[in-house]
Design an enzyme around this catalytic site. Structure first.
Site, PDB file in Angstrom:
ATOM      1  N   ARG A 281     -21.641 -14.702  -8.033  1.00  8.78           N
ATOM      2  CA  ARG A 281     -22.053 -13.327  -7.737  1.00  8.78           C
ATOM      3  C   ARG A 281     -23.324 -13.029  -8.515  1.00  8.78           C
ATOM      4  O   ARG A 281     -24.184 -12.296  -8.086  1.00  8.78           O
ATOM      5  CB  ARG A 281     -20.978 -12.322  -8.183  1.00  8.78           C
ATOM      6  CG  ARG A 281     -19.658 -12.454  -7.497  1.00  8.78           C
ATOM      7  CD  ARG A 281     -18.706 -11.372  -7.994  1.00  8.78           C
ATOM      8  NE  ARG A 281     -19.114 -10.054  -7.509  1.00  8.78           N
ATOM      9  CZ  ARG A 281     -18.615  -8.910  -7.974  1.00  8.78           C
ATOM     10  NH1 ARG A 281     -17.714  -8.906  -8.936  1.00  8.78           N
ATOM     11  NH2 ARG A 281     -19.026  -7.759  -7.479  1.00  8.78           N
TER      12      ARG A 281
ATOM     13  N   THR B 191       5.991 -28.299 -29.175  1.00  6.86           N
ATOM     14  CA  THR B 191       5.107 -27.311 -29.813  1.00  6.86           C
ATOM     15  C   THR B 191       4.149 -27.899 -30.856  1.00  6.86           C
ATOM     16  O   THR B 191       3.019 -27.418 -30.954  1.00  6.86           O
ATOM     17  CB  THR B 191       5.908 -26.131 -30.416  1.00  6.86           C
ATOM     18  OG1 THR B 191       7.089 -26.637 -31.060  1.00  6.86           O
ATOM     19  CG2 THR B 191       6.291 -25.136 -29.341  1.00  6.86           C
TER      20      THR B 191
ATOM     21  N   ARG C 143      -2.403 -35.498 -12.997  1.00  7.95           N
ATOM     22  CA  ARG C 143      -3.692 -35.723 -12.331  1.00  7.95           C
ATOM     23  C   ARG C 143      -4.313 -37.085 -12.635  1.00  7.95           C
ATOM     24  O   ARG C 143      -5.244 -37.489 -11.933  1.00  7.95           O
ATOM     25  CB  ARG C 143      -4.671 -34.600 -12.707  1.00  7.95           C
ATOM     26  CG  ARG C 143      -4.164 -33.205 -12.350  1.00  7.95           C
ATOM     27  CD  ARG C 143      -3.880 -33.045 -10.876  1.00  7.95           C
ATOM     28  NE  ARG C 143      -3.469 -31.670 -10.561  1.00  7.95           N
ATOM     29  CZ  ARG C 143      -3.232 -31.231  -9.328  1.00  7.95           C
ATOM     30  NH1 ARG C 143      -3.373 -32.025  -8.297  1.00  7.95           N
ATOM     31  NH2 ARG C 143      -2.842 -29.984  -9.135  1.00  7.95           N
TER      32      ARG C 143
ATOM     33  N   TRP D 183      -7.460 -28.039  -9.672  1.00  8.53           N
ATOM     34  CA  TRP D 183      -7.451 -27.972 -11.149  1.00  8.53           C
ATOM     35  C   TRP D 183      -6.935 -26.616 -11.629  1.00  8.53           C
ATOM     36  O   TRP D 183      -6.165 -26.522 -12.584  1.00  8.53           O
ATOM     37  CB  TRP D 183      -8.889 -28.191 -11.615  1.00  8.53           C
ATOM     38  CG  TRP D 183      -9.087 -28.553 -13.045  1.00  8.53           C
ATOM     39  CD1 TRP D 183      -8.599 -27.905 -14.144  1.00  8.53           C
ATOM     40  CD2 TRP D 183      -9.878 -29.640 -13.544  1.00  8.53           C
ATOM     41  NE1 TRP D 183      -9.033 -28.509 -15.289  1.00  8.53           N
ATOM     42  CE2 TRP D 183      -9.827 -29.581 -14.946  1.00  8.53           C
ATOM     43  CE3 TRP D 183     -10.638 -30.647 -12.946  1.00  8.53           C
ATOM     44  CZ2 TRP D 183     -10.517 -30.481 -15.758  1.00  8.53           C
ATOM     45  CZ3 TRP D 183     -11.315 -31.537 -13.759  1.00  8.53           C
ATOM     46  CH2 TRP D 183     -11.254 -31.461 -15.146  1.00  8.53           C
ATOM     47  N   ILE D 184      -7.358 -25.538 -10.945  1.00  8.58           N
ATOM     48  CA  ILE D 184      -7.057 -24.186 -11.418  1.00  8.58           C
ATOM     49  C   ILE D 184      -5.567 -23.866 -11.305  1.00  8.58           C
ATOM     50  O   ILE D 184      -5.077 -22.919 -11.908  1.00  8.58           O
ATOM     51  CB  ILE D 184      -7.902 -23.142 -10.642  1.00  8.58           C
ATOM     52  CG1 ILE D 184      -8.033 -21.797 -11.397  1.00  8.58           C
ATOM     53  CG2 ILE D 184      -7.358 -22.892  -9.248  1.00  8.58           C
ATOM     54  CD1 ILE D 184      -8.878 -21.854 -12.613  1.00  8.58           C
TER      55      ILE D 184
HETATM   56  C1  FAD Z   1       0.179 -34.778  -6.428  1.00  7.39           C
HETATM   57  C2  FAD Z   1       0.217 -33.282  -6.361  1.00  7.39           C
HETATM   58  C3  FAD Z   1       0.335 -32.645  -5.136  1.00  7.39           C
HETATM   59  C4  FAD Z   1       0.365 -31.239  -5.054  1.00  7.39           C
HETATM   60  N1  FAD Z   1       0.448 -30.636  -3.838  1.00  7.39           N
HETATM   61  C5  FAD Z   1       0.438 -29.278  -3.755  1.00  7.39           C
HETATM   62  C6  FAD Z   1       0.507 -28.601  -2.490  1.00  7.39           C
HETATM   63  O1  FAD Z   1       0.578 -29.220  -1.465  1.00  7.39           O
HETATM   64  N2  FAD Z   1       0.474 -27.243  -2.468  1.00  7.39           N
HETATM   65  C7  FAD Z   1       0.405 -26.496  -3.610  1.00  7.39           C
HETATM   66  O2  FAD Z   1       0.386 -25.271  -3.533  1.00  7.39           O
HETATM   67  N3  FAD Z   1       0.353 -27.105  -4.823  1.00  7.39           N
HETATM   68  C8  FAD Z   1       0.357 -28.461  -4.918  1.00  7.39           C
HETATM   69  N4  FAD Z   1       0.284 -29.074  -6.145  1.00  7.39           N
HETATM   70  C9  FAD Z   1       0.183 -28.225  -7.345  1.00  7.39           C
HETATM   71  C10 FAD Z   1       1.527 -28.166  -8.110  1.00  7.39           C
HETATM   72  O3  FAD Z   1       2.548 -27.583  -7.326  1.00  7.39           O
HETATM   73  C11 FAD Z   1       1.348 -27.344  -9.400  1.00  7.39           C
HETATM   74  O4  FAD Z   1       0.963 -26.028  -9.053  1.00  7.39           O
HETATM   75  C12 FAD Z   1       0.293 -27.922 -10.313  1.00  7.39           C
HETATM   76  O5  FAD Z   1       0.476 -29.316 -10.473  1.00  7.39           O
HETATM   77  C13 FAD Z   1       0.325 -27.248 -11.664  1.00  7.39           C
HETATM   78  O6  FAD Z   1       1.516 -27.642 -12.304  1.00  7.39           O
HETATM   79  P1  FAD Z   1       2.274 -26.676 -13.297  1.00  7.39           P
HETATM   80  O7  FAD Z   1       2.629 -25.371 -12.627  1.00  7.39           O
HETATM   81  O8  FAD Z   1       3.430 -27.446 -13.865  1.00  7.39           O
HETATM   82  O9  FAD Z   1       1.155 -26.468 -14.440  1.00  7.39           O
HETATM   83  P2  FAD Z   1       0.809 -25.209 -15.332  1.00  7.39           P
HETATM   84  O10 FAD Z   1       0.412 -24.066 -14.496  1.00  7.39           O
HETATM   85  O11 FAD Z   1      -0.154 -25.673 -16.373  1.00  7.39           O
HETATM   86  O12 FAD Z   1       2.166 -24.840 -16.008  1.00  7.39           O
HETATM   87  C14 FAD Z   1       2.742 -25.725 -16.979  1.00  7.39           C
HETATM   88  C15 FAD Z   1       4.201 -25.377 -17.079  1.00  7.39           C
HETATM   89  O13 FAD Z   1       4.303 -24.034 -17.593  1.00  7.39           O
HETATM   90  C16 FAD Z   1       5.362 -23.367 -16.922  1.00  7.39           C
HETATM   91  N5  FAD Z   1       4.813 -22.208 -16.211  1.00  7.39           N
HETATM   92  C17 FAD Z   1       3.491 -21.845 -16.154  1.00  7.39           C
HETATM   93  N6  FAD Z   1       3.349 -20.705 -15.476  1.00  7.39           N
HETATM   94  C18 FAD Z   1       4.589 -20.344 -15.063  1.00  7.39           C
HETATM   95  C19 FAD Z   1       5.110 -19.258 -14.317  1.00  7.39           C
HETATM   96  N7  FAD Z   1       4.338 -18.278 -13.846  1.00  7.39           N
HETATM   97  N8  FAD Z   1       6.429 -19.211 -14.081  1.00  7.39           N
HETATM   98  C20 FAD Z   1       7.251 -20.169 -14.557  1.00  7.39           C
HETATM   99  N9  FAD Z   1       6.829 -21.236 -15.292  1.00  7.39           N
HETATM  100  C21 FAD Z   1       5.513 -21.307 -15.533  1.00  7.39           C
HETATM  101  C22 FAD Z   1       6.029 -24.373 -15.993  1.00  7.39           C
HETATM  102  O14 FAD Z   1       7.068 -25.020 -16.700  1.00  7.39           O
HETATM  103  C23 FAD Z   1       4.934 -25.360 -15.743  1.00  7.39           C
HETATM  104  O15 FAD Z   1       5.407 -26.646 -15.381  1.00  7.39           O
HETATM  105  C24 FAD Z   1       0.267 -30.453  -6.246  1.00  7.39           C
HETATM  106  C25 FAD Z   1       0.145 -31.113  -7.484  1.00  7.39           C
HETATM  107  C26 FAD Z   1       0.128 -32.485  -7.545  1.00  7.39           C
HETATM  108  C27 FAD Z   1      -0.020 -33.151  -8.887  1.00  7.39           C
END
Ligand code: FAD
Length: 306
Positions: free
Chosen positions: A124, A89, A228, A110-111
C-alpha cells in the site's frame, strides 16, 4: 536480484562494527548475522538478530529441575532429555529474527504458522519490484497421480518451454499493467491521476516476491521446520526451511542435533502400529488385513519401519 547493492552495503557496515557485549553469544550464529543466504531465484533468508544459545536452554531447564538434573551428566544429555519428553518451554528461551524475501504463494503457506511475529513489506505504501519466481526447469513438474498435494514427473520438451513462456509473459504483462495503472502519465503521455498502490497491486500474480521480518522462538521454529523441511512440504517452502536448518545447526548445535534425531529422524507410532511391531518382533507375519490399520496407515507404517 536477491540482495540489492544498498542492502549489501548495509550488511558490510553492520558486520564491520562489532560491539562488545555481556550477552550470550553463539559463535556459529555470529558468522551468519546479517548475511543473506540465497533461496530460489530472487529470495533469501538472513539473520537480523538472535537471543540465546544451547546454554540458555540448559540454564532455563535447571530452574525447573534444579538439583534433579544432577543425574543428567551434561548439557547434551539434558537437551536430548527435554526434546525426548516434549519439555518444550526451555527451547522458547531462544529466539531468532529473520529477514526473508519470498514469493507471495510461499508466504501464504508460511504465514499459517501463527506463533511468530511478522512485519511485511507494505504494497500500500511502496511499489513492489519487478521480481517473479520462475521455477527452474527441473521443478516444472506434472500433477502427481498418487498425491493430490504434490507433483510428479518433470515436464519435457515443448510443453516445458510453453509453460515457462506463459509464466514469464503473464508476469511481465501483469507488471507492465501495474506500472501503467500507477503512472501519473497516460498511454498518450497525457497526465492521469494514477491508481492507488493498494489497488494497483491486486492484479499481480502470486509468484511476485514480498519481504518480511519474521521473529520466532526456537520451540515454534522447530515446529515450523518439522513441517516445512519435511519431504511432504512443497519444494518452494522446503528450500527456505532447509536453509534455516543450516543456520539453526550452527546457532544451537546440541538442540538442533536433538531435533534432527527425535523429530526429523524419528516417527510417531500409533497404538495399533506399536501392537503390530511387537507381534512382528515376536516373529509373527502381520499383513495390512490382520494389522487393524487402514491401507494408508499400513503404507506409512511399512515406510517407517522399512
Ligand atoms: C504438508 C502440509 C500441507 C498443508 N495443507 C494445508 C491445506 O491444504 N489447507 C490449509 O488450510 N492448510 C494446510 N496446511 C497448513 C496446516 O494446516 C497448518 O495451518 C500449518 O502447518 C501451521 O501449523 P500449526 O497451526 O501447528 O502452527 P502454528 O500456527 O505455529 O501453531 C503452533 C501450535 O500452536 C497451537 N496453536 C496456535 N494457534 C492456535 C489456535 N488459535 N488454537 C489452538 N491452538 C493453536 C497449536 O498446537 C499449533 O500446533 C498444510 C501444512 C503442511 C505442512
Amino acid at each position: 536480484m536477491p540482495i540489492t547493492p544498498e542492502q549489501q552495503a548495509e550488511i558490510e557496515a553492520a558486520r564491520g562494527a562489532p560491539q562488545p557485549t555481556l550477552r550470550a553469544v553463539s559463535p556459529g550464529m555470529e558468522a551468519h548475522l546479517y548475511r543473506a543466504h540465497e533461496v530460489l531465484d530472487h529470495g533469501f533468508i538472513r539473520v537480523i538478530d538472535y537471543m540465546g544459545d544451547d546454554a540458555a536452554i540448559v540454564q532455563a531447564a535447571r530452574v525447573s529441575y534444579g538439583a534433579g538434573t544432577k543425574h543428567v551428566s551434561n548439557d547434551e544429555g539434558l537437551i536430548r532429555y527435554l526434546m525426548r519428553h516434549w519439555h518444550s518451554t526451555p527451547f522458547e528461551m531462544c529466539e531468532i529474527k529473520l529477514h526473508v524475501k519470498l514469493p507471495v504463494f510461499v508466504a501464504r503457506q508460511w504465514i499459517r504458522h501463527r506463533t511468530a511475529n511478522v512485519n511485511e513489506y507494505s504494497a500500500r505504501y511502496s511499489i513492489l519490484d519487478r521480481e517473479f519466481y520462475i521455477p527452474h526447469p527441473s521443478q516444472l513438474a506434472a500433477q502427481s497421480t498418487v498425491n493430490n498435494q504434490g507433483r510428479g514427473a518433470v515436464l519435457e520438451g515443448e510443453e516445458a518451454a510453453r509453460v515457462l513462456e506463459i509464466l514469464k509473459s503473464d508476469a511481465g504483462r501483469a507488471y507492465d499493467n501495474y506500472e501503467a495503472m500507477l503512472s501519473q502519465e497516460g498511454p498518450d503521455g497525457a497526465p492521469q491521476q494514477g491508481l492507488a498502490r493498494e489497488l494497483a497491486r491486486m492484479n499481480l500474480p502470486m509468484n511476485i516476491y514480498t519481504q518480511w521480518y519474521w521473529k520466532v522462538d526456537l520451540h515454534n521454529l522447530f515446529h515450523f521446520l518439522r513441517l516445512r523441511a519435511d519431504a511432504h512440504a512443497q519444494y518452494e517452502i522446503r528450500v527456505y526451511a532447509d536453509e534455516i536448518c543450516k543456520v539453526v545447526a550452527d546457532w544451537v548445535p546440541l538442540a538442533f542435533a536433538a531435533f534432527e534425531d527425535y523429530r526429523m529422524g524419528g516417527v510417531n507410532l500409533s497404538g495399533k502400529a506399536m501392537a503390530c511391531l511387537r507381534r512382528m518382533l515376536k516373529g509373527e507375519t502381520v499383513t495390512q488385513e490382520s494389522s487393524g490399520m487402514s491401507k494408508g496407515e499400513w503404507r506409512e507404517f511399512m515406510a517407517a519401519v522399512g
